[in-house]
Structure formats: C-alpha cells, structure tokens
Write an enzyme that holds these catalytic residues in place. Structure first.
Site, PDB file in Angstrom:
ATOM      1  N   GLN A 120       1.133 -13.097   7.934  1.00 36.84           N
ATOM      2  CA  GLN A 120       2.245 -12.198   7.632  1.00 36.84           C
ATOM      3  C   GLN A 120       1.990 -11.447   6.315  1.00 36.84           C
ATOM      4  O   GLN A 120       2.548 -10.374   6.087  1.00 36.84           O
ATOM      5  CB  GLN A 120       3.542 -13.014   7.557  1.00 36.84           C
ATOM      6  CG  GLN A 120       4.779 -12.201   7.266  1.00 36.84           C
ATOM      7  CD  GLN A 120       6.049 -12.994   7.546  1.00 36.84           C
ATOM      8  OE1 GLN A 120       6.395 -13.256   8.685  1.00 36.84           O
ATOM      9  NE2 GLN A 120       6.727 -13.402   6.485  1.00 36.84           N
ATOM     10  N   GLU A 146      -5.065   9.898 -14.815  1.00 37.99           N
ATOM     11  CA  GLU A 146      -5.139   8.528 -15.322  1.00 37.99           C
ATOM     12  C   GLU A 146      -4.458   7.550 -14.375  1.00 37.99           C
ATOM     13  O   GLU A 146      -4.940   6.437 -14.145  1.00 37.99           O
ATOM     14  CB  GLU A 146      -4.490   8.456 -16.709  1.00 37.99           C
ATOM     15  CG  GLU A 146      -5.282   9.174 -17.770  1.00 37.99           C
ATOM     16  CD  GLU A 146      -4.505   9.337 -19.070  1.00 37.99           C
ATOM     17  OE1 GLU A 146      -4.916   8.764 -20.072  1.00 37.99           O
ATOM     18  OE2 GLU A 146      -3.474  10.033 -19.068  1.00 37.99           O
ATOM     19  N   LYS A 188       0.726  -7.474   5.858  1.00 42.46           N
ATOM     20  CA  LYS A 188       1.470  -6.218   5.874  1.00 42.46           C
ATOM     21  C   LYS A 188       1.719  -5.634   4.482  1.00 42.46           C
ATOM     22  O   LYS A 188       1.491  -4.440   4.259  1.00 42.46           O
ATOM     23  CB  LYS A 188       2.780  -6.384   6.656  1.00 42.46           C
ATOM     24  CG  LYS A 188       2.506  -6.293   8.171  1.00 42.46           C
ATOM     25  CD  LYS A 188       3.654  -6.692   9.032  1.00 42.46           C
ATOM     26  CE  LYS A 188       3.824  -8.176   9.150  1.00 42.46           C
ATOM     27  NZ  LYS A 188       2.646  -8.888   9.709  1.00 42.46           N
ATOM     28  N   TYR A 211      -3.140 -17.791  15.449  1.00 39.67           N
ATOM     29  CA  TYR A 211      -2.179 -17.250  14.487  1.00 39.67           C
ATOM     30  C   TYR A 211      -1.731 -18.318  13.483  1.00 39.67           C
ATOM     31  O   TYR A 211      -1.488 -19.467  13.834  1.00 39.67           O
ATOM     32  CB  TYR A 211      -0.946 -16.688  15.211  1.00 39.67           C
ATOM     33  CG  TYR A 211       0.085 -16.156  14.236  1.00 39.67           C
ATOM     34  CD1 TYR A 211      -0.028 -14.881  13.716  1.00 39.67           C
ATOM     35  CD2 TYR A 211       1.145 -16.964  13.805  1.00 39.67           C
ATOM     36  CE1 TYR A 211       0.895 -14.408  12.786  1.00 39.67           C
ATOM     37  CE2 TYR A 211       2.065 -16.495  12.879  1.00 39.67           C
ATOM     38  CZ  TYR A 211       1.935 -15.219  12.371  1.00 39.67           C
ATOM     39  OH  TYR A 211       2.832 -14.751  11.450  1.00 39.67           O
ATOM     40  N   SER A 266      10.318 -11.461   7.107  1.00 45.09           N
ATOM     41  CA  SER A 266       9.437 -10.329   6.792  1.00 45.09           C
ATOM     42  C   SER A 266      10.103  -8.987   7.062  1.00 45.09           C
ATOM     43  O   SER A 266       9.482  -7.937   6.903  1.00 45.09           O
ATOM     44  CB  SER A 266       8.128 -10.442   7.590  1.00 45.09           C
ATOM     45  OG  SER A 266       8.406 -10.570   8.966  1.00 45.09           O
ATOM     46  N   LYS A 287      -0.123  17.850 -27.716  1.00 43.33           N
ATOM     47  CA  LYS A 287      -0.785  17.111 -26.629  1.00 43.33           C
ATOM     48  C   LYS A 287      -0.537  17.682 -25.246  1.00 43.33           C
ATOM     49  O   LYS A 287       0.518  18.215 -24.938  1.00 43.33           O
ATOM     50  CB  LYS A 287      -0.308  15.638 -26.627  1.00 43.33           C
ATOM     51  CG  LYS A 287      -0.791  14.818 -27.787  1.00 43.33           C
ATOM     52  CD  LYS A 287      -2.308  14.621 -27.845  1.00 43.33           C
ATOM     53  CE  LYS A 287      -2.802  13.680 -26.797  1.00 43.33           C
ATOM     54  NZ  LYS A 287      -2.400  12.294 -27.047  1.00 43.33           N
ATOM     55  N   THR A 327     -27.250  12.367 -16.949  1.00 39.78           N
ATOM     56  CA  THR A 327     -27.545  10.985 -16.543  1.00 39.78           C
ATOM     57  C   THR A 327     -27.310  10.177 -17.815  1.00 39.78           C
ATOM     58  O   THR A 327     -27.578  10.675 -18.926  1.00 39.78           O
ATOM     59  CB  THR A 327     -28.995  10.793 -16.043  1.00 39.78           C
ATOM     60  OG1 THR A 327     -29.892  11.086 -17.109  1.00 39.78           O
ATOM     61  CG2 THR A 327     -29.314  11.690 -14.849  1.00 39.78           C
ATOM     62  N   HIS A 328     -26.809   8.980 -17.682  1.00 40.48           N
ATOM     63  CA  HIS A 328     -26.434   8.145 -18.844  1.00 40.48           C
ATOM     64  C   HIS A 328     -25.441   8.872 -19.750  1.00 40.48           C
ATOM     65  O   HIS A 328     -25.378   8.605 -20.947  1.00 40.48           O
ATOM     66  CB  HIS A 328     -27.661   7.736 -19.669  1.00 40.48           C
ATOM     67  CG  HIS A 328     -28.785   7.184 -18.854  1.00 40.48           C
ATOM     68  ND1 HIS A 328     -28.911   5.835 -18.573  1.00 40.48           N
ATOM     69  CD2 HIS A 328     -29.816   7.800 -18.222  1.00 40.48           C
ATOM     70  CE1 HIS A 328     -29.993   5.644 -17.820  1.00 40.48           C
ATOM     71  NE2 HIS A 328     -30.553   6.826 -17.580  1.00 40.48           N
TER      72      HIS A 328
HETATM   73  N1  ARG Z   1       6.638 -11.802  11.090  1.00 40.91           N
HETATM   74  C1  ARG Z   1       5.480 -12.371  11.699  1.00 40.91           C
HETATM   75  C2  ARG Z   1       4.217 -11.783  11.050  1.00 40.91           C
HETATM   76  O1  ARG Z   1       4.341 -10.796  10.409  1.00 40.91           O
HETATM   77  C3  ARG Z   1       5.455 -12.105  13.156  1.00 40.91           C
HETATM   78  C4  ARG Z   1       4.692 -13.074  13.946  1.00 40.91           C
HETATM   79  C5  ARG Z   1       5.391 -14.384  13.977  1.00 40.91           C
HETATM   80  N2  ARG Z   1       4.715 -15.336  14.779  1.00 40.91           N
HETATM   81  C6  ARG Z   1       4.934 -16.631  14.692  1.00 40.91           C
HETATM   82  N3  ARG Z   1       4.239 -17.421  15.442  1.00 40.91           N
HETATM   83  N4  ARG Z   1       5.763 -17.127  13.809  1.00 40.91           N
HETATM   84  O2  ARG Z   1       3.138 -12.283  11.159  1.00 40.91           O
END
Ligand code: ARG
Length: 458
Positions: free
Chosen positions: A322, A290, A325, A317, A23, A283, A155-156
C-alpha cells in the site's frame, strides 16, 4: 462503515488501527480508474455468463452514474471507507442493493489495486510525456536562436573548448529525448492487465481476462496470477525514470543558477521566474531553479522508499505494498510540477552573447586548435601539444593571449607556424571547423534539432 469481514471477526477494529490501515486519503485519486476497471470487470462477468447479462448491465450503468456524480460533485467520496475500492462497492450497493455485492465475483482487491495503479500511471505518464515534448520544443527553439552564440565549453568547470549555446542546450535535448523514450518503453511494459489474477491464484469462475484487458486498452494480460498481484516493478521503473528526469533538470538548473550569477552573467532568467529578497534590494534570485534542484531529492527518496518496501517481501500481496501509492504519487506530482515550471522559465531566459564571447576569448580555449594546426602540418600531436603548452605558459607569464603573440614569437617555438594560424585559432573558426559528427559546428546543430523534432513527433 461496517467492515466487510465482520463474519470472521467478533471484535471491532481499534480506531487508531483503522486510521493507520486506511488508504482512502490518497487512493481516492484513482476513483476514475477504479470505476472504469470495475465496469470492464462487470462487462466480462456478463459476457461470460458468470452474471446474468441484465445484472451486468445494471452494474455498469450504475457505475457510470456514480462516476458522473462524483465528477460533477453531486456525490462525495466517503472518507470513512478503508480505501477507494470499498467506497465504490459501498456506493454501488447503496444504489442497487444486493446486486452491488455481486461485482466482486472473481476479483480481489489485490488485482483491483494493481489494475487501478497501472491505469492511473498510464494516464499520468501520457501527461508527463507531453510535458517532456513541450520542453524539447522549447530547447529546439532556443537552439535555433543561439546557433551562433559562442560560449566556453567547460570540463572540470575550467574553460576547455569553445562551443555554442545551441550545442550546450541540445546536449540536454538529447538527455530529455532519452527520458521520453525511457517513459514510452516503461509504459509499454506496464500496459498489461493484472485483472483476473484475483487474490493470488486466479479463480474457478470461467473468466475471460483478455476481454476486460481489451476493454481497458491493455496490450495483453499478465500470465502469472501471483506476479499479477505482487509486481510493482513498474512503479520502481517509473520512479527511476523520474529520478533521471530530475537529475537532468537539476544539472540544468545548477547551470542556470551559475550562469545567471554576476560572476558569469551568460544568461538572465526573466522576472516571471525569479524572486526578490526581503532585505537586499539588488537581488534577483533563481528560486524556481533552486527548488527544482532541491525537489530532485524527493524523487530519489521516493525511488529508494519503493525499492526498500519491496526488498525481502514474500509473495504474493502484503499490506506493505500500500506504501507504493504515496511514493509514486509524490514522484508524479513533483516531475509534473518541475517540468511545467522549467519549460517556460527556459523559454523566457535572456542570453548575453557578449559576456559569453568575452569568456570564450579568455582562458586559452583555442589552445587545442593551435596544437591541431601544427599537427595538420605533420608535427606529431604529442609534440605539438607540448609546444603549445610552453606557449601558453609564456603567455600567462607575459599577461597575453594566444592571439597577442607575434608570428616571430611563434616561429621561435616552431618554424612551421605561419600567419594563417591566427585564422585557425579565431574562436568562430574553432567552432565552425569542429564539424566531426556530433561536434560543436552549426551543421551538427541542424542534425540534432531534426533528430529531436522527430522524437517530438514520434
Ligand atoms: N488499499 C490496499 C492497497 O493499497 C488495497 C489492497 C488491499 N488488499 C488486501 N489484501 N488487504 O494495497
């Protein structure tokens, strides 16, 4: 880079799998937050004697140097690392040897990444809120300039009742004020520290989570470690706030596009925020408006992606997370870019009062006022409404406006019509007299501007 988990594994990670898993390409954006978070963690390890004070100080000092070196360009981020957390630890260890390997005591990447993202988004939200305030200031200025610029309200998309450009603009001012409040609210909820949740269940080390949280400017700590590492509500909440900002921008852009067409020509966008055509010399295209309308789709997509990632995800987790992000980073960038373009585009727009007034004079937009005139003389509103409906139908037949009808013609419909009706249905009167709270009258414009200015200052 050698994997951290080589103890347990006998075979290397497949190259494609390695790339797929990594990542760093996008989470390197959070390098400053990762290092600041690590410094607070190291300070906590020292204060609680989990690490000797000198060790904690060496780590903090070296982390500060790493950050300075990265920001000055002296040190480059090693893109072969899996993620930014691994990179920072690798760099620290390269500089201070085995001591660097102690930083991760009583911490996991799971609470680390949750921390980094909260810190990162707190910074980004501050910028977005500042951009929203800039836009609100532009709206107040434009409203002051156009508080007597009459135009049809629709309106409309049918001409309905007269308003001023200021009233129309301030409707958006209210929407963006709420957007600002929503972000302030979301940031307040997000501003609690997950650090110390560790992998999922906390730790046997005697940590002081309040200490690291305070160092990082959090208002408190998350009280359930599994929630601490699994919660991405704040990402969804921010994306839905962003989606609403984009909805408001998109509706506004749609109107700017429509009102700048030759069919309306209520406004004209400046040359600086429009483009020409490669073939049609006449134009002037509203490309920026847009694009903002178009980019709204991306942010809805980001929100939908995040909701879908979380749906059905077991605690705690999972690597699916991941994916948070790229979605939120895209949302942040899009909202920032759009707000930064929209505010100056609006500030530099010209308003064509005569065209708006001409439109306001057509379409019988004072018909309600004519009905109200009779109602104020004691005619039940429903009956007055019907009489005026018949008058409008007759005018349409005869190709006339309400102002063109003579008093004799009016009196044929109702004896209570008198010549003061012309004043009552004059377009400026229709606006000036709509002084019910929140209505289109000039005194309400002032109330709205004061309200929005208080939000900008607050
Ligand atoms: N790159 C991971 C993420 O963005 C970090 C956390 C990784 N944790 C793990 N248990 N592999 O989520």
């Amino acid at each position: 880079m050698e994997k951290l988990w080589t103890g347990r594994f006998s075979e290397a990670l497949d190259k494609a799998a390695d790339e797929f898993n990594a990542s760093i390409r996008f989470d390197s954006k959070m390098v400053r937050q990762d290092i600041t978070g690590s410094m607070a963690h190291a300070a906590m390890l020292g204060a609680t004697h989990i690490l000797p004070k000198e060790d904690s100080e060496t780590i903090i000092q070296t982390l500060a140097e790493i950050l300075a070196d990265i920001e000055s360009g002296k040190t480059a981020i090693d893109m072969s690392c899996e993620d930014i957390h691994m990179f920072v630890e690798q760099e620290l260890t390269a500089r201070i040897g085995d001591l660097g390997k102690k930083l991760h005591t009583a911490r996991s990447r799971n609470d680390q990444v949750a921390l980094d993202l909260r810190l990162y988004l707190r910074d980004e939200c501050a910028e977005i809120m500042a951009l929203l305030k800039d836009l609100l200031a532009v709206l107040c200025d434009k409203a002051e300039e156009t508080s007597d610029a009459l135009m049809p309200g629709y309106t409309h998309l049918q001409r309905a009742q007269p308003v001023t450009m200021a009233h129309h603009l301030l409707a958006y001012g209210m929407m963006f004020s709420r957007d600002l409040e929503r972000l302030q609210d979301a940031v307040r909820r997000m501003n609690v520290s997950p650090l110390g949740s560790c992998a999922l269940a906390g730790t046997t080390f005697p940590t002081d989570r309040a200490l690291s949280a305070a160092k990082l400017g959090f208002d408190g700590v998350m009280l359930n470690s599994m929630d601490g590492v699994s919660d991405r509500d704040f990402v969804v909440e921010l994306l839905s706030d962003f989606a609403l900002i984009m909805t408001h921008l998109s509706r506004f852009c749609e109107e700017l596009i429509l009102y700048s067409s030759w069919e309306f020509k209520f406004i004209e966008l400046s040359d600086a925020f429009t483009t020409g055509s490669s073939i049609m010399p006449q134009k002037k295209n509203p490309d920026m408006a847009e694009l903002i309308r178009g980019k709204t789709g991306r942010v809805y997509g980001d929100l939908m992606a995040m909701l879908t990632v979380l749906k059905g995800l077991p605690l705690a987790y999972n690597k699916d997370m991941q994916e948070d992000k790229e979605a939120i980073f895209d949302g942040v960038k899009t909202v920032k870019d759009c707000l930064a373009i929209f505010a100056p585009m609006l500030a530099s727009m010209s308003v064509y009062r005569e065209n708006m007034l001409r439109a306001a004079k057509g379409g019988f937009i004072n018909a309600t006022d004519l009905a109200d005139y009779l109602t104020k003389k004691g005619v039940p509103f429903r009956s007055a409404y019907k009489t005026v409906g018949q008058i409008v139908a007759a005018c349409i037949q005869a190709g006339k406006t309400l102002e063109d009808m003579t008093i004799d013609e009016y009196q044929a419909y109702d004896a209570q019509f008198e010549s003061d009706l012309y004043e009552a249905i004059a377009i400026p009167t229709c606006v000036a007299k709509r002084n019910s709270l929140g209505g289109a009258s000039p005194d309400n414009i002032k109330i709205q501007i004061d309200y929005i200015k208080s939000k900008i200052e607050g």
